[in-house]
Design a protein around this motif. Sequence first.
Motif, PDB file in Angstrom:
ATOM      1  N   VAL A   1       0.578  -1.279  -0.078  1.00  0.00           N
ATOM      2  CA  VAL A   1       0.005  -0.195  -0.011  1.00  0.00           C
ATOM      3  C   VAL A   1       0.867   1.053   0.028  1.00  0.00           C
ATOM      4  CG1 VAL A   1      -1.710   1.455   1.372  1.00  0.00           C
ATOM      5  CG2 VAL A   1      -1.819  -1.237   1.190  1.00  0.00           C
ATOM      6  N   ALA A   2       1.903   1.040   0.706  1.00  0.00           N
ATOM      7  CA  ALA A   2       2.773   2.380   0.693  1.00  0.00           C
ATOM      8  C   ALA A   2       3.107   2.910  -0.572  1.00  0.00           C
ATOM      9  CB  ALA A   2       3.936   2.075   1.488  1.00  0.00           C
ATOM     10  N   LYS A   3       3.973   1.900  -1.471  1.00  0.00           N
ATOM     11  CA  LYS A   3       4.171   2.026  -2.912  1.00  0.00           C
ATOM     12  C   LYS A   3       2.895   2.618  -3.649  1.00  0.00           C
ATOM     13  CE  LYS A   3       8.491  -0.755  -3.372  1.00  0.00           C
ATOM     14  NZ  LYS A   3       8.796  -1.669  -4.035  1.00  0.00           N
ATOM     15  N   LEU A   4       1.824   2.061  -3.622  1.00  0.00           N
ATOM     16  CA  LEU A   4       0.608   2.536  -4.295  1.00  0.00           C
ATOM     17  C   LEU A   4       0.326   3.963  -4.098  1.00  0.00           C
ATOM     18  CD1 LEU A   4      -1.486  -0.635  -4.652  1.00  0.00           C
ATOM     19  CD2 LEU A   4      -0.548   0.523  -6.682  1.00  0.00           C
ATOM     20  N   ASN A   5       0.120   4.238  -2.736  1.00  0.00           N
ATOM     21  CA  ASN A   5      -0.204   5.572  -2.139  1.00  0.00           C
ATOM     22  C   ASN A   5       1.003   6.848  -2.411  1.00  0.00           C
ATOM     23  OD1 ASN A   5      -2.813   5.119  -1.081  1.00  0.00           O
ATOM     24  ND2 ASN A   5      -1.640   4.378   0.906  1.00  0.00           N
ATOM     25  N   GLU A   6       2.258   6.354  -2.561  1.00  0.00           N
ATOM     26  CA  GLU A   6       3.138   6.966  -3.033  1.00  0.00           C
ATOM     27  C   GLU A   6       3.110   7.495  -4.290  1.00  0.00           C
ATOM     28  OE1 GLU A   6       8.138   7.411  -3.129  1.00  0.00           O
ATOM     29  OE2 GLU A   6       7.132   5.855  -2.200  1.00  0.00           O
ATOM     30  N   LYS A   7       2.727   6.481  -5.357  1.00  0.00           N
ATOM     31  CA  LYS A   7       2.477   6.864  -6.814  1.00  0.00           C
ATOM     32  C   LYS A   7       1.411   7.514  -7.011  1.00  0.00           C
ATOM     33  CE  LYS A   7       3.168   2.373  -7.969  1.00  0.00           C
ATOM     34  NZ  LYS A   7       3.046   1.186  -8.893  1.00  0.00           N
ATOM     35  N   LEU A   8       0.263   7.237  -6.263  1.00  0.00           N
ATOM     36  CA  LEU A   8      -1.127   8.052  -6.310  1.00  0.00           C
ATOM     37  C   LEU A   8      -0.889   9.262  -6.115  1.00  0.00           C
ATOM     38  CD1 LEU A   8      -4.190   7.896  -6.959  1.00  0.00           C
ATOM     39  CD2 LEU A   8      -4.489   7.239  -4.489  1.00  0.00           C
ATOM     40  N   SER A   9      -0.007   9.802  -5.038  1.00  0.00           N
ATOM     41  CA  SER A   9       0.319  11.146  -4.403  1.00  0.00           C
ATOM     42  C   SER A   9       0.876  11.761  -5.923  1.00  0.00           C
ATOM     43  CB  SER A   9       1.050  11.026  -3.398  1.00  0.00           C
ATOM     44  OG  SER A   9       1.460  12.391  -3.220  1.00  0.00           O
ATOM     45  N   ILE A  10       1.705  11.364  -6.481  1.00  0.00           N
ATOM     46  CA  ILE A  10       2.494  11.879  -7.556  1.00  0.00           C
ATOM     47  C   ILE A  10       1.609  12.041  -8.662  1.00  0.00           C
ATOM     48  CG2 ILE A  10       4.145  11.596  -9.366  1.00  0.00           C
ATOM     49  CD1 ILE A  10       5.991   9.970  -7.023  1.00  0.00           C
ATOM     50  N   VAL A  11       0.658  11.063  -9.032  1.00  0.00           N
ATOM     51  CA  VAL A  11      -0.449  11.175 -10.072  1.00  0.00           C
ATOM     52  C   VAL A  11      -1.322  12.200  -9.691  1.00  0.00           C
ATOM     53  CG1 VAL A  11      -2.359   9.967 -11.248  1.00  0.00           C
ATOM     54  CG2 VAL A  11      -0.263   8.687 -10.712  1.00  0.00           C
ATOM     55  N   ARG A  12      -1.810  12.278  -8.435  1.00  0.00           N
ATOM     56  CA  ARG A  12      -2.748  13.352  -8.129  1.00  0.00           C
ATOM     57  C   ARG A  12      -2.127  14.707  -8.491  1.00  0.00           C
ATOM     58  NH1 ARG A  12      -6.966  11.780  -4.847  1.00  0.00           N
ATOM     59  NH2 ARG A  12      -6.643   9.865  -3.699  1.00  0.00           N
ATOM     60  N   GLU A  13      -0.840  14.895  -8.064  1.00  0.00           N
ATOM     61  CA  GLU A  13      -0.326  16.307  -8.141  1.00  0.00           C
ATOM     62  C   GLU A  13       0.076  16.902  -9.810  1.00  0.00           C
ATOM     63  OE1 GLU A  13       3.886  18.540  -6.600  1.00  0.00           O
ATOM     64  OE2 GLU A  13       3.555  16.400  -5.924  1.00  0.00           O
ATOM     65  N   TYR A  14       0.424  15.597 -10.425  1.00  0.00           N
ATOM     66  CA  TYR A  14       0.474  15.794 -11.941  1.00  0.00           C
ATOM     67  C   TYR A  14      -0.736  16.090 -12.438  1.00  0.00           C
ATOM     68  CZ  TYR A  14       0.754  14.418 -16.824  1.00  0.00           C
ATOM     69  OH  TYR A  14       0.692  14.388 -18.096  1.00  0.00           O
ATOM     70  N   MET A  15      -1.689  15.272 -12.233  1.00  0.00           N
ATOM     71  CA  MET A  15      -3.068  15.720 -13.042  1.00  0.00           C
ATOM     72  C   MET A  15      -3.566  17.067 -12.494  1.00  0.00           C
ATOM     73  SD  MET A  15      -3.830  13.196 -15.063  1.00  0.00           S
ATOM     74  CE  MET A  15      -5.486  12.983 -15.379  1.00  0.00           C
ATOM     75  N   LYS A  16      -3.505  17.738 -11.338  1.00  0.00           N
ATOM     76  CA  LYS A  16      -3.816  18.788 -10.950  1.00  0.00           C
ATOM     77  C   LYS A  16      -2.886  19.999 -11.239  1.00  0.00           C
ATOM     78  CE  LYS A  16      -6.526  21.308  -8.410  1.00  0.00           C
ATOM     79  NZ  LYS A  16      -8.048  21.435  -8.899  1.00  0.00           N
ATOM     80  N   ASN A  17      -1.592  19.899 -11.236  1.00  0.00           N
ATOM     81  CA  ASN A  17      -0.828  20.801 -11.782  1.00  0.00           C
ATOM     82  C   ASN A  17      -0.621  20.983 -13.240  1.00  0.00           C
ATOM     83  OD1 ASN A  17      -0.421  21.347  -9.003  1.00  0.00           O
ATOM     84  ND2 ASN A  17       1.589  20.303  -9.107  1.00  0.00           N
TER      85      ASN A  17
END
Length: 296
Positions: A253-269
């Motif tokens: 879960v830690a890796k998935l959440n780390e990647k999801l955080s990057i995805v969220r930031e990329y899609m938003k920014n």
Amino acid sequence: MKKIRIFLLLTLVTTCFWSCQEEKLGPSVIQDSDAEFTEMDKWLYDNLTVPYNINVMYKLKDIQTNTDYNVVPATPSKCLALAKVVKYLWASTYDEYLGADFLRAASFRELQFEGTYQYSSSAIYKATASAGIKVTLCGINSLTLSNLKDPNYVSDEYLKTMFHEHTHILNQKKPYPASFGNVCGPDYLGDDYGTRADTSAYKLGFITPYAGSSAGEDMAEMVSIYVTKKAYWETVMKWESPNVESSGGKTDVAKLNEKLSIVREYMKNSWNIDLDELRALYEARQANLANLDLSF
């Protein structure tokens, strides 16, 4: 001179004969299949081509078809039904969120329907994509109204692919951070991703085995599954099994959440897209799918 005159006379007679015969035959029976603009063509043009600049093809032209596979044309009425689902759950979701200009500027340009799936010795392809230009949806002839009214079925078979391929196009226009690929970098398998079981992928921090093929596919899988398959996402995040031989373990879960955080930031920014807001709009449309007129 006599022979020349006879030859010229025969030539004129022959030419006249064939010319007269052609006039009696009337119009050619060979017609261009594109010449007739049907009500279905009009709907596709008005609802997908005009607002989103996407050309929809269903007549299976050789030049547009992968000849490595034996496929047949799709039933037009089923193409129209699926096109309505694609517009409602994919195009209109983005349209409602960001407006039609978003897809006009950042989407693939061709959508093709094929009647059967593409079969190889090792796989069945339900959908394919070509260099960010065209998406092909397969197996149309096996569709039923019941299938098309099932939000889980259409999400798994078609809509996940639409969001997945569209993510690739967004990534091509605005690259995602290299830090995303570093999270699971050593564990990407390339074309050998199919040798990895689902649970083995989860344990390494991949949402699907296919996500473990490359960072680009990982990014596209995460976006598409997060938006279109909430129940599946949550199941993977909670997966845990007793340590029985090599099948046991739990999702990283830690890796998935780390990647999801990057995805969220990329899609938003990069695109001003909040994944949770996009997911909410998609789910609202899923809930109303049964009310969509898809009659053949």
